[in-house]
Motif scaffolding. Structure first.
Motif, PDB file in Angstrom:
ATOM      1  N   CYS A 225      -6.530  -2.166   0.346  1.00 17.46           N
ATOM      2  CA  CYS A 225      -5.605  -3.176  -0.181  1.00 17.46           C
ATOM      3  C   CYS A 225      -5.810  -4.528   0.495  1.00 17.46           C
TER       4      CYS A 225
ATOM      5  N   ALA B  88       0.828  -1.205   0.000  1.00 19.47           N
ATOM      6  CA  ALA B  88       0.000   0.000   0.000  1.00 19.47           C
ATOM      7  C   ALA B  88       0.864   1.258   0.000  1.00 19.47           C
TER       8      ALA B  88
ATOM      9  N   LEU C   8      -6.265   3.513   2.514  1.00 16.31           N
ATOM     10  CA  LEU C   8      -5.707   2.757   1.400  1.00 16.31           C
ATOM     11  C   LEU C   8      -5.275   1.370   1.853  1.00 16.31           C
ATOM     12  N   ARG C   9      -4.692   1.274   3.033  1.00 23.39           N
ATOM     13  CA  ARG C   9      -4.296  -0.052   3.536  1.00 23.39           C
ATOM     14  C   ARG C   9      -5.511  -0.955   3.718  1.00 23.39           C
TER      15      ARG C   9
ATOM     16  N   GLU D 172       0.876   4.138  -2.839  1.00 25.81           N
ATOM     17  CA  GLU D 172       0.626   5.532  -2.471  1.00 25.81           C
ATOM     18  C   GLU D 172       1.771   6.432  -2.913  1.00 25.81           C
TER      19      GLU D 172
END
Length: 294
Positions: A205, A147, A201-202, A151
């Motif tokens: 993912c 992630a 975002l993590r 990013e």
């Protein structure tokens, strides 16, 4: 009285199935989804360790799916069949176009062991030093590293979704100790996920990798059965260089008869024979410019 036609794939050994609790559990926190993605990736790692799985073929098929997802992210959806045509029907001097370039990038990234040189070959628009920086930016657990790599790429190059997802999968592979990149993240993420940062975002993912790992296990099982059947019928083939042709089918998602190490007519006959034996499929549904794959 009629009898069901025997399925040549039904008696082949199967790989361990993904536990149902991984896909049925609801994950509402980052800790929960991290646990489930770790379990899914651990099971996928176990499956990939089985010699029955045609590793190169699996990666090439997953590269096709990843390219299809990336084209959808770009707002120009292209189906798998069109992507195959864009690459496999190229003539010398032809340009593959945006769709073909995307597919080629994924194929090149997945076909060789992960290294800066291999990634640079897949992503020629970026300098090796830049690729190395992005690849090493992540710290911590495998999905966190993936992630963070994604990013970092999208922060510096917001339109470089393909590069970001390739490098994220590369970071994941390195963290998991895999020699090759396995295209996973692109097919599980949504377009809106690519604009997320940090924990959001993590979380995306982790969630994406649960779905992608489940699909990769299913595909591994299917390809292992098909590959076993192809190997079983290979002794029935009489054409010269048929052994080399079989190896090509065991490593590539799709092959045009002209790419086989045989004269054109002999190559077409071999493909038709393999279709009759249930060992490969014709992938286009066309009478001409056909492509075949396991």
């Amino acid at each position: 009285m009629t009898f069901a036609r025997p399925d040549p794939l039904s008696d082949q050994p199967s790989l361990p199935r993904m536990p149902d609790w991984i896909t049925s559990a609801r994950a509402e926190t980052l800790e929960d989804v991290a646990f489930l993605s770790g379990a899914a990736l651990s099971h996928l790692h176990l499956v990939l360790g089985h010699e029955e799985v045609p590793q190169a073929l699996l990666r090439d098929r997953l590269a096709l799916h990843a390219a299809e997802a990336c084209m959808a992210f770009s707002g120009r959806p292209v189906r798998a069949g069109e992507l195959r045509d864009a690459v496999h029907l190229l003539r010398p001097g032809d340009l593959p176009g945006p769709a073909g370039e995307t597919y080629l990038a994924w194929r090149r990234a997945a076909e060789r062991p992960v290294s800066i040189k291999a990634l640079g070959r897949a992503l020629p628009a970026f300098e090796p030093g830049q690729i190395a920086t992005w690849l090493d930016v992540g710290k911590g657990a495998p999905v966190t590293r993936a992630a963070m790599a994604l990013e970092a790429v999208l922060r510096e190059a917001p339109r470089a979704e393909v590069a970001g997802l390739i490098l994220a999968d590369a970071a994941l592979a390195q963290a998991l100790g895999w020699d090759h990149l396995v295209p996973l993240l692109a097919t599980g993420l949504k377009r809106a996920d690519l604009r997320k940062q940090g924990d959001d975002l993590r979380f995306a993912c982790h969630r994406a990798l649960i779905a992608s790992a489940v699909e990769a296990v299913r595909l591994s099982t299917d390809l292992a059965r098909r590959a076993a059947h192809l190997k079983a019928v290979a002794p029935k083939l009489r054409a010269k260089a048929s052994g080399e042709a079989v190896e090509m089918f065991l490593t590539c998602d799709a092959i045009a008869p002209s790419a086989l190490p045989l004269p054109d007519r002999a190559a077409r006959r071999l493909c038709d024979r393999l279709v009759d034996l249930g060992a490969v499929r014709e992938l286009t549904g066309r009478d001409t410019f056909r492509l075949y794959g396991v």
